[in-house]
Design a protein around this motif. Sequence first.
Motif: not given
Length: 302
Positions: A175-188
């Motif tokens: 997450d190079t620019i720090g935009v992710a949310s926990p839901a993004d982590i779970t999905a990817r």
Amino acid sequence: MLPKKAEIVEVSPRDGIQNEKTILTLDAKISLIDRAIAAGAKRIEVTSFVNPNKVPQMADAEQVAAALPRGKARYIGLALNRRGFDRALAAGLDEVNFAVVLSETFSRRNQGMSTDDGIALWHEVARAAEGRIGAGMTLAAAFGCPFEGEMPIPRMMAVLERALEVPPAELTLADTIGVASPADITARVGAVRERWPELPIRLHLHNTRNTGFANAWAGILSGVTAFDASLGGVGGCPFAPRATGNVATEDLAYMLHRAGIDTGWDVERAAEAARWLEAQLGHEVPGMVMKAGSFPPAALAS
């Protein structure tokens, strides 16, 4: 069920200081690495083999490699092209971390090549590394690009399908620019796990929007047990506007220890190292435990 152990890979000597105005001396960099080892680091990204005109903070990569306290940790060098890989190999590091960028625009700005060219180059260096040096691949801007915005999961999977034709020892989703949310982590992470269930995954998280630690916890719940972090939470990318702040090593270790997950790090010694680094840089750094102090692990509290 939570894991019993998790690994924190220290990246302050590379990603932590690469965007700092204050350029640390060689002695200061080695002292930083020594302090990280004393606090529990077993794997450390120590430098990057890049153009010193573009990233002057990394101009002494070979000197850093030559001065490392060998045998005390595994040392990683970042490479963005074949020349960088060859330099990392010649420097005798234990691992090379090669970056492929998901976004076309960021790939051209960061590495001077298209994503397709980056994939082809990864295949080249991965084959060249076989039997000579450990080779991991980082998918940079895996959650979002400062220039193109959202990076859809189908785009990520299409790039990985081609890149992982030559599998890495470990895949890092950044997450190079720090935009992710926990839901993004779970999905990817879930998408990658479903397609490549045996592939080791590491997360490189930034706390730019104050979601880094929640994202790390989402990673834990998704089965990830390896994370990049930087003492004091220092860090940023010279080629990504407003990209600041890795997750702080001592804060991440504190959170995991409170959950009964062993990292092998000593939180107090890590906080002390973070305060030392803050003094070297000459400005306040984002870490919180270094300011507030630690607290007994939950298992020891009564």
